[in-house]
Design a protein around this motif. Structure first.
Motif, PDB file in Angstrom:
ATOM      1  N   GLY A 187       0.797  -1.222   0.000  1.00  0.00           N
ATOM      2  CA  GLY A 187       0.000   0.000   0.000  1.00  0.00           C
ATOM      3  C   GLY A 187       0.823   1.263   0.000  1.00  0.00           C
ATOM      4  O   GLY A 187       0.263   2.353   0.179  1.00  0.00           O
ATOM      5  N   SER A 188       2.139   1.128  -0.196  1.00  0.00           N
ATOM      6  CA  SER A 188       3.049   2.291  -0.162  1.00  0.00           C
ATOM      7  C   SER A 188       2.870   3.063   1.136  1.00  0.00           C
ATOM      8  O   SER A 188       2.779   4.299   1.145  1.00  0.00           O
ATOM      9  CB  SER A 188       2.814   3.203  -1.370  1.00  0.00           C
ATOM     10  OG  SER A 188       3.097   2.539  -2.570  1.00  0.00           O
ATOM     11  N   PRO A 222      12.508   1.807   7.631  1.00  0.00           N
ATOM     12  CA  PRO A 222      13.157   1.829   6.312  1.00  0.00           C
ATOM     13  C   PRO A 222      12.196   2.276   5.205  1.00  0.00           C
ATOM     14  O   PRO A 222      12.607   2.961   4.265  1.00  0.00           O
ATOM     15  CB  PRO A 222      13.612   0.370   6.116  1.00  0.00           C
ATOM     16  CG  PRO A 222      13.801  -0.148   7.510  1.00  0.00           C
ATOM     17  CD  PRO A 222      12.735   0.519   8.320  1.00  0.00           C
ATOM     18  N   ARG A 223      10.923   1.888   5.336  1.00  0.00           N
ATOM     19  CA  ARG A 223       9.954   2.290   4.311  1.00  0.00           C
ATOM     20  C   ARG A 223       9.743   3.806   4.323  1.00  0.00           C
ATOM     21  O   ARG A 223       9.609   4.431   3.267  1.00  0.00           O
ATOM     22  CB  ARG A 223       8.629   1.557   4.560  1.00  0.00           C
ATOM     23  CG  ARG A 223       7.506   1.945   3.609  1.00  0.00           C
ATOM     24  CD  ARG A 223       7.868   1.693   2.173  1.00  0.00           C
ATOM     25  NE  ARG A 223       6.830   2.150   1.265  1.00  0.00           N
ATOM     26  CZ  ARG A 223       7.020   2.475   0.004  1.00  0.00           C
ATOM     27  NH1 ARG A 223       8.247   2.391  -0.513  1.00  0.00           N
ATOM     28  NH2 ARG A 223       6.032   2.873  -0.753  1.00  0.00           N
ATOM     29  N   LEU A 224       9.709   4.404   5.519  1.00  0.00           N
ATOM     30  CA  LEU A 224       9.568   5.852   5.613  1.00  0.00           C
ATOM     31  C   LEU A 224      10.775   6.538   4.975  1.00  0.00           C
ATOM     32  O   LEU A 224      10.628   7.548   4.272  1.00  0.00           O
ATOM     33  CB  LEU A 224       9.416   6.273   7.077  1.00  0.00           C
ATOM     34  CG  LEU A 224       9.129   7.752   7.335  1.00  0.00           C
ATOM     35  CD1 LEU A 224       7.786   8.143   6.736  1.00  0.00           C
ATOM     36  CD2 LEU A 224       9.158   8.060   8.825  1.00  0.00           C
ATOM     37  N   ASN A 225      11.961   6.007   5.236  1.00  0.00           N
ATOM     38  CA  ASN A 225      13.172   6.548   4.600  1.00  0.00           C
ATOM     39  C   ASN A 225      13.049   6.503   3.080  1.00  0.00           C
ATOM     40  O   ASN A 225      13.419   7.452   2.377  1.00  0.00           O
ATOM     41  CB  ASN A 225      14.398   5.753   5.045  1.00  0.00           C
ATOM     42  CG  ASN A 225      14.779   6.040   6.487  1.00  0.00           C
ATOM     43  OD1 ASN A 225      14.054   6.707   7.209  1.00  0.00           O
ATOM     44  ND2 ASN A 225      15.910   5.534   6.918  1.00  0.00           N
ATOM     45  N   ILE A 285       2.494  12.821  -0.908  1.00  0.00           N
ATOM     46  CA  ILE A 285       2.317  11.925   0.227  1.00  0.00           C
ATOM     47  C   ILE A 285       1.077  12.346   1.007  1.00  0.00           C
ATOM     48  O   ILE A 285       0.694  13.515   1.029  1.00  0.00           O
ATOM     49  CB  ILE A 285       3.543  11.892   1.161  1.00  0.00           C
ATOM     50  CG1 ILE A 285       3.743  13.241   1.839  1.00  0.00           C
ATOM     51  CG2 ILE A 285       4.790  11.441   0.430  1.00  0.00           C
ATOM     52  CD1 ILE A 285       4.781  13.184   2.948  1.00  0.00           C
ATOM     53  N   ASN A 286       0.470  11.352   1.619  1.00  0.00           N
ATOM     54  CA  ASN A 286      -0.684  11.571   2.488  1.00  0.00           C
ATOM     55  C   ASN A 286      -0.284  11.157   3.897  1.00  0.00           C
ATOM     56  O   ASN A 286       0.162  10.024   4.111  1.00  0.00           O
ATOM     57  CB  ASN A 286      -1.875  10.747   2.011  1.00  0.00           C
ATOM     58  CG  ASN A 286      -3.089  10.899   2.915  1.00  0.00           C
ATOM     59  OD1 ASN A 286      -3.177  10.254   3.954  1.00  0.00           O
ATOM     60  ND2 ASN A 286      -4.031  11.722   2.508  1.00  0.00           N
ATOM     61  N   MET A 346       1.603   7.727   3.510  1.00  0.00           N
ATOM     62  CA  MET A 346       1.371   6.944   2.301  1.00  0.00           C
ATOM     63  C   MET A 346       1.903   7.699   1.093  1.00  0.00           C
ATOM     64  O   MET A 346       1.696   8.916   0.964  1.00  0.00           O
ATOM     65  CB  MET A 346      -0.131   6.674   2.131  1.00  0.00           C
ATOM     66  CG  MET A 346      -0.487   5.938   0.847  1.00  0.00           C
ATOM     67  SD  MET A 346      -2.267   5.582   0.724  1.00  0.00           S
ATOM     68  CE  MET A 346      -2.915   7.264   0.617  1.00  0.00           C
ATOM     69  N   ASP A 347       2.586   6.983   0.226  1.00  0.00           N
ATOM     70  CA  ASP A 347       3.009   7.559  -1.042  1.00  0.00           C
ATOM     71  C   ASP A 347       1.776   7.629  -1.948  1.00  0.00           C
ATOM     72  O   ASP A 347       1.276   6.615  -2.425  1.00  0.00           O
ATOM     73  CB  ASP A 347       4.090   6.692  -1.679  1.00  0.00           C
ATOM     74  CG  ASP A 347       4.681   7.337  -2.926  1.00  0.00           C
ATOM     75  OD1 ASP A 347       4.004   8.198  -3.520  1.00  0.00           O
ATOM     76  OD2 ASP A 347       5.800   6.980  -3.320  1.00  0.00           O
TER      77      ASP A 347
END
Length: 566
Positions: free
Chosen positions: A258-259, A276-279, A338-339, A360-361
């Protein structure tokens, strides 16, 4: 012992109630010079003890004696403490009267120690059962294990089963026994005397349990002689850890799909806990320690005021949830949407202690929404153009044809050509169409099943939507005229349609319609709808250059146009 330090002897004549003059009462909580009565002493007995002691009094034959020995609880009148006393006395029968001659010891320390030890053992047993642990020791020389009921329970055998070291070793899960040995030997080699290891153990019913072994190695003259330790069943812990890892894995997979990225921000210490995903969303390496400054560095300059306004809502004590959408400007110049949404954790005064939520991207969604907006606008434009084309076709058909039946036939054929062009666009979701497909569909109604009168050829070229519509109508008119007056009106007539990308730098396309082996060519004396469509319609709709010539060999139409972006 306190009992040895504070014994008291006494003589008691129970009837009449009284205490002999030689008695000492300090052990009973009275001053040295006190003279309590027997009834006063009895009132200090712990509840229930008076009746129990009275039950020891029995009638004896005259002039006989009997010895009694009993432990009982007594409440000292001076401190109100409960004490344990030990009584040893001789009961003498003198006529109808009984006399007691004996000794009292205060055995409270011993009784309390025994009670504490028993309570400790009970608590230990309860703790071991609740914690699923068992004590054991192993004699190295004899290779014997001394276990317990708890050990049997942990190993899945009956409580009275006599466990052997061979049986225990045989039930280690494949490969785990050797691993435990290697870990123990490694610790001993480092000079350690405590060992610890986790391993799998197979119960008699086939189920697999996880055990944690902890032990101390006892040495004699440098040689290990005994191991003393505990075994803890950690199966539930292991399963919980595995479930947690799986949930974390599923969560990360869902977040990645879901990005999405989770985060928490301590509003007091200003510490950010990311992932890591936020980075990745903010364009930093996975192991980078992300800060607020790092995130702010990516904010799009045009969104800074709106972001600052949203951040200021943290001061509103009544606001508990938030959501905002803004752009990031990445180092390569790309724009990412981004949201961010989440909630504030506040104290009783409304001060924000922590912010937590997801980011979220939203770039793909934003691009899709923009594409949909453009598509709707483009669709509106195309529908308007299509209706204009239909209107022009109808007007021109009525202008140049008087016979109603002919008007109907011509109008239907031209609208059908327009419909076939729309089929190409619909298949391609209005993103354009392949030139070869446009030509094939436009000329398909004019093909002869017995003789191939029409040949087509050229490279693969993608056409924008408007060019598909205009070119389809133009080819239809050329084919209609060829059927009426040109090469397709006779069996031996031929039509060749070819195209090429004449200048790749400017994306210029040249399409040539060439008729041959048809009847003698007679140039028209006036321009009909077909000629108007070719000369004017194509030029207006797609900025095409049209050259229409009438040599004796057959009609030739050259259409030159430049491709616009799809």
């Amino acid at each position: 012992m306190r009992a040895a330090a504070f014994p008291d002897t006494y003589r008691c004549d129970p009837a009449p109630i009284g205490v002999g003059p030689r008695s000492r009462f300090t052990i009973l909580g009275y001053p040295e010079d006190a003279a309590p009565s027997a009834e006063q002493i009895r009132q200090n007995f712990y509840p229930g003890e008076r009746e129990r002691l009275q039950a020891l009094s029995v009638d004896l034959p005259p002039d006989e004696a009997r010895f009694i020995e009993v432990e009982f609880r007594y409440i000292r009148p001076d401190t109100r403490q409960v004490r344990w006393l030990w009584l040893r006395a001789e009961i003498q029968q003198s006529g109808a009267q009984q006399r007691y001659l004996g000794v009292l010891f205060d055995i409270s320390d011993r009784k309390f120690a025994e009670q504490a030890r028993q309570e400790s053992q009970t608590r230990l047993k309860m703790a071991m059962e609740a914690g699923r642990m068992a004590v054991w020791d192993y004699d190295v020389a004899t290779e014997t294990v001394t276990g317990s009921a708890e050990l049997n329970r942990l190993l899945g055998v009956s409580l009275d089963h006599n466990l052997s070291i061979e049986e225990i070793r045989a039930n280690y899960y494949d490969g785990d026994l050797e691993r435990v040995r290697q870990e123990a030997q490694a610790r001993l080699a480092r000079g350690e005397r405590f060992i610890q290891s986790e391993y799998r153990y197979q119960w008699p019913d086939g189920s697999i349990r996880w055990h944690l072994l902890r032990a101390e190695v006892l040495f004699f003259e440098g040689t290990p002689v005994k191991l003393v330790g505990i075994v803890i069943d950690v199966t539930d812990w292991r399963q919980a850890e595995e479930d947690l890892r799986q949930r974390e894995k599923d969560l990360q997979a869902a977040l990645a799909a879901g990005s999405l990225a989770l985060y928490t921000f301590n509003n007091v210490t200003r510490e950010l806990k990311g992932s890591p995903r936020l980075n990745e969303i903010f364009g930093y390496p996975p192991q980078h320690r992300l800060t607020l400054e790092d995130m702010a560095a990516r904010h799009h300059p045009e969104d800074l005021d709106r972001i600052a306004q949203q951040f200021s809502t943290v001061l509103d004590p009544n606001l508990h949830k938030f959501e905002m959408e803004f752009r990031l400007l990445m180092p390569d110049g790309a724009v990412r949407w981004i949201n961010a949404r989440g909630d504030y954790l506040r104290d009783e005064h409304g001060r924000a202690l922590q912010s937590r939520g997801i980011i979220m991207d939203a770039t793909d969604r934003r691009q899709w929404e923009e594409q949909q907006r453009l598509l709707v606008g483009e669709l509106n434009h195309r529908v308007k153009n299509t209706l204009a084309i239909v209107q022009a076709v109808a007007q021109q058909t009525l202008r140049f044809h008087d016979d109603p039946a002919e008007v109907q036939a011509v109008l239907i054929s031209r609208i059908s050509a327009l419909a076939k062009a729309h089929e190409v666009l619909t298949q391609e979701h209005w993103r354009g169409g392949e030139l070869s497909e446009v030509v094939a569909r436009a000329l398909q109604p004019f093909q002869n099943d017995d003789v191939q009168q029409i040949t087509v050829g050229g490279p693969s070229i993608r056409l924008p939507p408007q060019t598909v519509l205009s070119l389809s109508l133009a080819l239809h008119e050329l084919a209609t005229n060829a059927v009426k007056y040109g090469a397709l009106s006779v069996p031996d007539g031929r039509v060749s349609v070819t195209w090429e990308l004449s200048d790749p730098r400017t994306a210029q396309v040249v399409l040539v319609w060439r008729e041959s082996s048809g009847p003698p060519v007679i140039p028209p004396t006036r321009k009909g709808f077909g000629s108007r469509l070719l000369m004017t319609g194509l030029s207006a709709e797609v900025s095409a250059e049209v050259e229409l010539s009438y040599p004796d060999s057959g009609v030739v139409c050259l259409i030159r146009f430049t491709l616009s972006p799809l």
